[in-house]
Design a protein around this motif. Structure first.
Motif, short mmCIF file in Angstrom:
data_model
loop_
_atom_site.label_atom_id
_atom_site.label_comp_id
_atom_site.label_asym_id
_atom_site.label_seq_id
_atom_site.Cartn_x
_atom_site.Cartn_y
_atom_site.Cartn_z
N THR A 63 16.14 1.04 21.61
CA THR A 63 15.78 1.50 20.27
C THR A 63 15.26 0.38 19.39
OG1 THR A 63 18.05 1.16 19.46
CG2 THR A 63 17.50 3.33 20.36
N TYR A 92 26.33 2.26 22.75
CA TYR A 92 25.35 1.24 22.38
C TYR A 92 25.75 -0.12 22.93
CZ TYR A 92 23.10 4.48 19.15
OH TYR A 92 22.43 5.55 18.61
N SER A 116 24.60 -0.99 11.61
CA SER A 116 24.81 0.38 12.09
C SER A 116 25.13 1.28 10.91
CB SER A 116 25.94 0.43 13.12
OG SER A 116 27.19 0.21 12.50
N ASP A 140 28.68 3.64 15.83
CA ASP A 140 27.73 4.74 15.90
C ASP A 140 26.30 4.20 15.84
OD1 ASP A 140 28.75 5.61 12.51
OD2 ASP A 140 27.98 3.77 13.38
N PHE A 141 25.38 5.01 15.37
CA PHE A 141 23.96 4.73 15.45
C PHE A 141 23.61 3.38 14.85
CE2 PHE A 141 19.58 5.01 13.96
CZ PHE A 141 18.94 5.44 15.11
#
Length: 361
Positions: free
Chosen positions: A86, A112, A151, A133-134
């Motif tokens: 990403t 991740y 993040s 998380d993201f």
């Protein structure tokens, strides 16, 4: 007759079936359309790194990292890595590559990890799991010995040699960010209650020896970091206007620009109302050059500056396969570079199946 016996032979029909299904198997396993996950380059545009992956595949998703020169030619396979990539960020000297990758588990949860590679050899130098998380963005620290990872719930500075977290905060609620620098990165998050709905808090940070220091914050309906000038000021866009701020949060000047793209030195690049790329001097407001964007059939998106005189965009053709578009800002010439890679061409698969079938017969 011999021909009739051949047509009724089980081995003939097995060979025909193999010829029919081989292209389908090849498509699923090898000839899947390739999509550009992300790209990275240095200020000079060399090297230019591309992460290519597909939407289909057998069991594990894998991504290829390609290294290209400043003309997007002389491509070489840097390495393969598992999962999706990403974010890709090159160190200032172009020798180390950092990526944020994730793998999707059967229960659709994403894991991740932070990975670094040697650009010369393609060797993976380190890999560390990123709990949480993201991940929105990442950037190298000025000494290229650690990385900043932002993040949705935390900001961390991680030393790449041993994975030690040398700085972390759990302020949370990050919804977007923009990293720039090399010594500054800017982020934004929703202002905490009791802020009115639709209000955002935008924060500007500076990295000092792998420690993060907040410089100033602003509140408004929307903010985006555009870049950092050669004087160390920050250029921010609030969705309607663009302005330059010093690190005390004081506005230096308003900029009459359209949709801003990036800041390089004392120049700001932006697109005007008729989709021309404009370079404007930040100090004098003088337009240094204006370049019309090509009107090709390919849809171009995610533009980025590559070196001082080139604009690179991602594009895709009618087959929804990604490519790179390149626009020379001096000559105005454009080109599309296809990055579809074939591990083994279909014709060789067909020849192999035919040869195997003939030998079997």
């Amino acid at each position: 007759t011999r021909n009739s016996r051949w047509l009724t032979s089980t081995r003939f029909w097995l060979l025909l079936l193999a010829l029919l299904i081989a292209p389908g198997i090849l498509y699923l396993c090898q000839w899947q359309p390739l999509y550009i996950h992300t790209t990275a380059t240095t200020q000079t545009g060399n090297p230019f790194i591309v992460a290519l992956g597909g939407t289909y595949g057998y069991r594990r998703r894998r991504t290829r990292l390609l290294a290209l020169d400043e003309n997007l030619q002389n491509r070489r396979l840097l390495c393969w890595t598992d999962g999706f990539v990403t974010n890709l960020i090159l160190s200032d000297d172009g020798q180390r590559l950092m990526g944020i990758c994730y793998n999707v588990a059967p229960d659709m949860t994403a894991a991740y990890s932070l990975r670094t590679w040697d650009v010369t050899t393609g060797e993976e130098m380190s890999r560390y799991e990123l709990p949480g998380d993201f991940v929105f963005a990442a950037a190298w620290t000025p000494d290229a010995q650690a990385v900043v990872v932002v993040s949705q719930t935390r900001t961390q500075v991680i030393r790449v040699n041993d994975g030690e977290v040398v700085y972390a905060d759990d302020e949370g609620a990050w919804v977007d960010c923009h990293l720039t620098g090399p010594r500054l990165y800017v982020c934004r998050n929703r202002a905490p209650p009791p802020a009115r709905p639709g209000t955002w808090e935008f924060k500007v940070f500076q990295i000092h020896d792998r420690h993060v220091e907040e410089k100033f914050s602003k509140q408004g309906p929307w903010f985006r970091g555009v870049g950092v000038t050669s004087q160390g000021n920050v250029v921010l866009n609030d969705g309607g206007t663009t302005a330059e701020y010093d690190l005390a949060g004081e506005k230096v000047r308003d900029l009459t620009v359209g949709s801003p793209l990036a800041v390089r030195g004392n120049s700001v690049f932006y697109f005007d109302a008729v989709n021309r790329l404009i370079e404007q001097d930040l100090l004098t407001g003088e337009v240094l050059r204006s370049v019309s964007m090509p009107t090709a059939n390919e849809l171009v998106y995610e533009p980025m500056l590559q070196g001082p005189d080139r604009l690179v965009t991602r594009s895709y053709d009618a087959g929804m396969t990604d490519a790179l578009g390149q626009l020379n800002l001096v000559t105005g010439q454009s080109q599309v570079i296809r990055l579809q890679l074939i591990t083994i061409p279909t014709i060789w698969w067909v020849i192999a199946v035919v040869a195997a079938g003939t030998g079997f017969w």
